[in-house]
Write an enzyme that holds these catalytic residues in place. Structure first.
Site, PDB file in Angstrom:
ATOM      1  N   GLY A 147      11.653  -4.076  -4.581  1.00 33.57           N
ATOM      2  CA  GLY A 147      10.403  -4.817  -4.611  1.00 33.57           C
ATOM      3  C   GLY A 147      10.449  -5.876  -5.702  1.00 33.57           C
ATOM      4  N   SER A 148       9.275  -6.152  -6.256  1.00 33.89           N
ATOM      5  CA  SER A 148       9.142  -7.347  -7.105  1.00 33.89           C
ATOM      6  C   SER A 148       9.936  -7.309  -8.397  1.00 33.89           C
ATOM      7  CB  SER A 148       7.671  -7.561  -7.431  1.00 33.89           C
ATOM      8  OG  SER A 148       6.944  -7.660  -6.229  1.00 33.89           O
TER       9      SER A 148
END
Lengths: 358, 635
Positions: B290-291
């Site tokens: 993810g981020s």
């Protein structure tokens, strides 16, 4: 009449006393295990020792020429006994050989008597025959061969070897032709090879002495256990009574391998003392032989001394791993009543001979 | 003449006899003097029976000397069957005490062997049982010292330390990897016996056992405790499927804390499933980052100089079209016009897609590989996963786009934290490690020492400074606000990744994470926290993982004595946030004055009088608006 030879007498007494002490030390564990009586062996041996010493002293007073007179009969009795002992029911089997007349827990081996009987016979034969010729040598060889054959039927390779070799030793000084000796050596080698072929376990014994660790639980077992006793003895030994190998590691430590226990408890010093006593005995015996006034005494004292020397050397060489295991006891030191008795009687004869020297 | 001949032959015989005696004496001399040592040691082996005494297994310490794995003294039942006089009675009594089968015990005491260990029922007996046995004074029954592995902090660090089996052999984790160092060697009480196994009355010889070597970890006990506590709390609060975290020194790769849930109690490892005891999630687990992965894209873009964080702008309409597919921003309706710094702060997906497309697949994937993704980090913990990244040749625009914001790649937590460490420490990728040194226990001689291993320079120091700055803004101004620590400069990045099951994204099931470090201008510690499928809360890294990371960073400040720093970006407060104020000195003031000076706080006072003589907290401490300051007043 002169007194008998003191160095011989003293060395024999010292060896015998040391022997009885070492039989106690080496056997009490085994005896308490086997008979629940730690003194079993030492008492048996002690009885024979006392009888033996008295017999020795008594025999030292008997003129040895009597044996010359009865030599044929003595040998004949010995041979008859050797045949009788082979008959099951008459002779008993101990340690794999039918070589015993059992009387209770005592046992008598006719082969022990034969050792002396044949020396007496040969000594007389040498006095009467010049064995430089094969014609005269042949009969005595036949007799030796028959005796050896009877003993090998028991079978008792060790005693057989001692008998053959002590007669050979006698024949050697009796003037045997060097040619015959050379031929005899060849015959002997062939014979040994033949015996090995007859019973392969003998070959294994031979191989086991070269590398006992190749079969540590089988043929190499005894010699390894012997080395484990001698080695840790070191220079001064572990002290009297402190052998560890006698604690069931070395089976029947009071018999053939008693020298291992002596080495373990008294170390290199003990070995030197025992060897010195044997050398005093042997040298004294040979001096008596050389000084003996007649040929029979010369041959007889030499023959008896040589036999003890040969047997001792054979035993020691086995124990220290120089030759294969043969099953020969150490004179005066190993347990064995009839053997001790006969040996002491033989010394009695030599002592008597020592009274009649130049 | 003939007699003379006889005498000379007797002399020959005597000569031979003398030679043979000399030979025998020489042989004895050889055996007893030259071959003495060899034969003596062999004979001693034959005579002696060894009652085994186990050497202690090496201790495991944290970097500050706290014992994490050590030993308890126990007893082991040893039987010398030959010395057992009454086999039935002995077997009966022993089986009663040990609560085992009589027949089995009878077999043990009657076995034809020199020494019989009663295994396993007679191993590692505690004091109570062993004293019962020793009270019986049974002949041939011995109790020998053994040690049992003991973990004073029970489950702490369990997945990394691993556990040992009944023979004290390492079965997993560090206990397994370093088993040959940790294992001590057996000593013995040697007693002499006869060939039948009976004890001889000779002195015993004690051969001291050798303890195993001690291991010192890079772990910091206080930070580890904080991590364990925080993970427990997270599991309780969110009823999560799992949670894990790593704390590292970004400047050398030393792991300061590492843990995961589920974990286990090593002393009762049999009560757990194979997965629970064998998987060390922080190094084993692979999932979409993810981020947090955006830090990689950011670093690559800055290093390649394709973006000016502060001046270039990006307009986020809420979605971006790539290769025929539409990628949405996590914020419905988009972030509108932003600088790229704001793109980072807002964790704006279309912004990162744009950066990825600008970089192109070759450059982006070169950085991904250089940051260590797709290969094992080589950490000295077993069971490490290598993760999966796209093969560059098969990467299309869509794959490039999703990779840029952390989807479609699969990485391990340890890869992420080492990569981000490189991004913020000046650009150097270090090999992570947990074993600091192995020492010999008696002399403390260092047997093995791990030094920081520089793998490669990934980005320049200048780029790293910009990355740190951007990540500090994420915490002070962006999605990472929950990790903000007043008085410290904290950098960080949130991450929220959908889990994949059977090739599809799972609905409402996320791994939320936060990567935080401080001080942002000179990082001393970095922490990565992930929570798997938290329930009862919106699953965002910023709301779940960031506060956990904050607490761990707070613990690290104390544990590592990190000084507070100035010059950081002040947090931008929202209406929800309370401000921090510094408490002034009010001692010596009159109550009225003091209340005025403390207008931002709630004031409670005790005592009678009008002059403040004591205040708590003291001057200079920063507390939240509206919190209580206590005063003691006197005449």
């Amino acid at each position: 009449m002169k007194k008998f030879n003191m160095p011989l007498f003293i060395s024999v007494i010292l060896l015998s006393i040391f022997g009885i002490i070492m039989i106690y030390s080496s056997s009490y564990i085994w005896a308490s295990f086997k008979y629940n009586n730690p003194y079993k062996y030492v008492i048996n041996q002690g009885i024979f020792l006392v009888i033996g010493i008295f017999s020795m002293l008594y025999i030292s007073k008997i003129d040895y020429h009597i044996y010359e007179k009865y030599s044929n009969k003595l040998l004949l009795i010995c041979l008859i006994l050797l045949i009788l002992v082979l008959i099951p029911g008459v002779g008993t089997v101990r340690n794999g050989s039918r070589s015993w007349f059992g009387i209770g827990s005592f046992g008598i081996q006719p082969s022990e008597f034969t050792k002396l009987g044949l020396i007496i016979f040969t000594s007389k034969y040498l006095v009467n025959n010049d064995i430089k010729t094969f014609k005269n040598l042949f009969p005595i060889l036949i007799i030796v061969f028959i005796t050896f054959g009877l003993i090998m039927l028991q079978p008792d390779f060790g005693t057989g070897t001692i008998i053959v070799m002590s007669i050979m030793g006698l024949l050697f000084i009796g003037g045997m032709n060097m040619n015959f000796i050379a031929k005899g050596v060849i015959v002997g080698i062939v014979g040994i090879i033949g015996l090995i072929l007859m019973a392969p376990y003998r070959l294994q014994r031979i191989l086991s002495f070269l590398d006992p660790w190749s079969d540590p639980l089988g043929s190499g077992f005894q010699i390894i256990q012997s080395l484990y006793a001698i080695g840790p003895g070191g220079l001064l030994g572990m002290g009297f009574g402190n052998s560890i190998q006698k604690h069931f590691y070395l089976p029947e430590p009071q018999t053939d391998f008693i020298f291992s226990i002596i080495s373990e408890e008294f170390g290199f010093m003990g070995v030197l003392i025992v060897s010195t006593l044997f050398l005093i005995l042997i040298i004294s015996g040979f001096i008596i032989s050389k000084k003996s006034i007649d040929m029979f005494g010369k041959y007889l004292s030499y023959g008896i001394t040589f036999q003890i020397a040969f047997q001792a050397i054979l035993n020691l060489m086995v124990v220290v791993g120089l030759i294969p295991v043969t099953g020969v006891t150490l004179p005066f030191l190993s347990y064995g009543g009839s053997s001790l008795l006969i040996t002491l009687c033989s010394i009695g004869i030599v002592l008597n001979i020592s009274k009649n020297v130049y | 003449m003939f007699t003379k001949n006889i005498h000379s032959r007797i002399n020959i015989v005597l000569f031979v006899i003398l030679l043979l005696f000399i030979l025998i004496i020489f042989k004895v001399f050889y055996i007893q003097v030259i071959d003495y040592d060899n034969l003596y040691s062999k004979a001693e082996d034959l005579w002696s029976r060894n009652l085994p005494v186990e050497g202690d297994r090496g201790n495991i310490y944290d970097s500050t000397g706290v014992l994490i794995a050590t030993n308890e003294t126990r007893a082991s039942l040893v039987i010398i069957p030959n010395q057992v006089t009454d086999k039935e009675e002995t077997a009966k009594k022993l089986s009663e005490i040990l609560n085992t089968n009589y027949e089995d015990m009878l077999k043990h005491v009657s076995k034809k062997t020199s020494i019989e260990r009663v295994h396993p029922e007679g191993r590692r007996l505690n004091y109570e049982i062993s004293s019962k046995i020793s009270e019986l004074n049974l002949p041939g029954v011995y109790l020998m010292k053994e040690s049992k592995r003991y973990y004073p902090y029970d489950k702490m660090l369990s997945n990394s330390i691993g556990f040992v089996g009944v023979d004290n052999q390492g079965l997993s984790g560090l206990e397994l990897t370093y088993d040959k160092y940790l294992t001590g060697s057996y000593g013995a009480i040697k007693y002499f016996s006869d060939a039948k196994g009976n004890r001889l009355k000779l002195n015993e010889i004690y051969v001291r056992p050798q303890s195993g070597m001690n291991i010192t970890l890079t772990i910091n006990f206080d930070i580890q405790s904080a991590l364990e506590r925080e993970l427990n709390n997270a599991m309780d609060r969110y009823d999560a499927d799992g949670a894990w975290g790593i704390v590292m020194n970004p400047n050398n790769g030393e792991i300061l804390a590492i843990s995961s849930r589920p974990n286990f109690a090593p002393s009762n490892y049999k009560d757990y499933t194979i997965e629970e005891i064998n998987r060390n999630l922080p190094v084993w687990m692979t999932y979409e980052p993810g981020s947090t992965f955006k830090i990689i894209t950011l670093s690559a873009s800055l290093e390649e100089g394709i973006v000016d964080l502060y001046n270039d702008h990006f307009y986020d309409s809420g979605s971006i079209k790539v290769g025929g597919a539409t990628i949405h921003c996590w914020k419905h309706g988009g972030h509108g016009d932003q600088t790229y710094l704001e793109v980072v702060q807002n964790s704006c997906n279309p912004g990162f897609v744009n950066l990825g497309l600008k970089l192109g697949k070759e450059r982006l994937f070169k950085y991904i590989k250089n940051f260590g993704f797709g290969t094992k980090t080589g950490v000295d913990l077993n069971g490490e996963g290598s993760g999966i990244i796209f093969d560059v040749e098969h990467v299309g625009d869509l794959e490039l786009a999703t990779t840029a914001f952390g989807q479609g790649v699969s990485v391990t937590p340890i890869q992420q934290i080492t990569a981000v460490s490189a991004a913020i420490n000046g650009g150097i990728l270090y090999k992570p490690y947990i074993v600091k040194s192995i020492n010999e226990p008696e002399t403390n001689t260092v047997v093995l020492e791990n030094k920081p291993v520089k793998v490669r320079q990934v980005i320049s120091n200048e780029t790293s400074i910009k990355v740190r700055d951007a990540l500090e803004k994420v915490v002070s101004l962006g999605t990472g606000r929950n990790a903000y620590i007043d008085g410290y400069r904290v950098g960080g990045k949130t991450g929220t990744a959908q889990k994949v099951s059977e090739g599809k994204y799972m609905v409402g099931n996320y791994i939320v994470s936060f990567m935080g470090f401080l001080p942002a201008d000179n990082p001393k510690v970095i922490a990565y926290i992930a929570v798997d499928n938290a329930k009862g809360i919106t699953q965002y890294g910023g709301t779940i993982a960031a506060p956990i990371a904050k607490n761990i960073l707070l613990a690290s400040i104390d544990a590592l004595n990190i000084e507070d720093s100035d010059g950081g970006t002040e947090m931008r407060y929202t209406y929800l946030d309370k401000k921090y104020y510094t408490i002034p000195n009010v001692i010596g003031m009159e109550v009225k004055e003091a209340r005025k000076a403390l207008k931002n706080f709630k004031v409670e006072y005790s005592g009678t009088g009008n002059t403040v003589i004591y205040q708590s907290p003291s001057e200079g401490v920063r507390i939240k608006e509206g919190e209580t300051v206590r005063l003691l007043v006197s005449e």
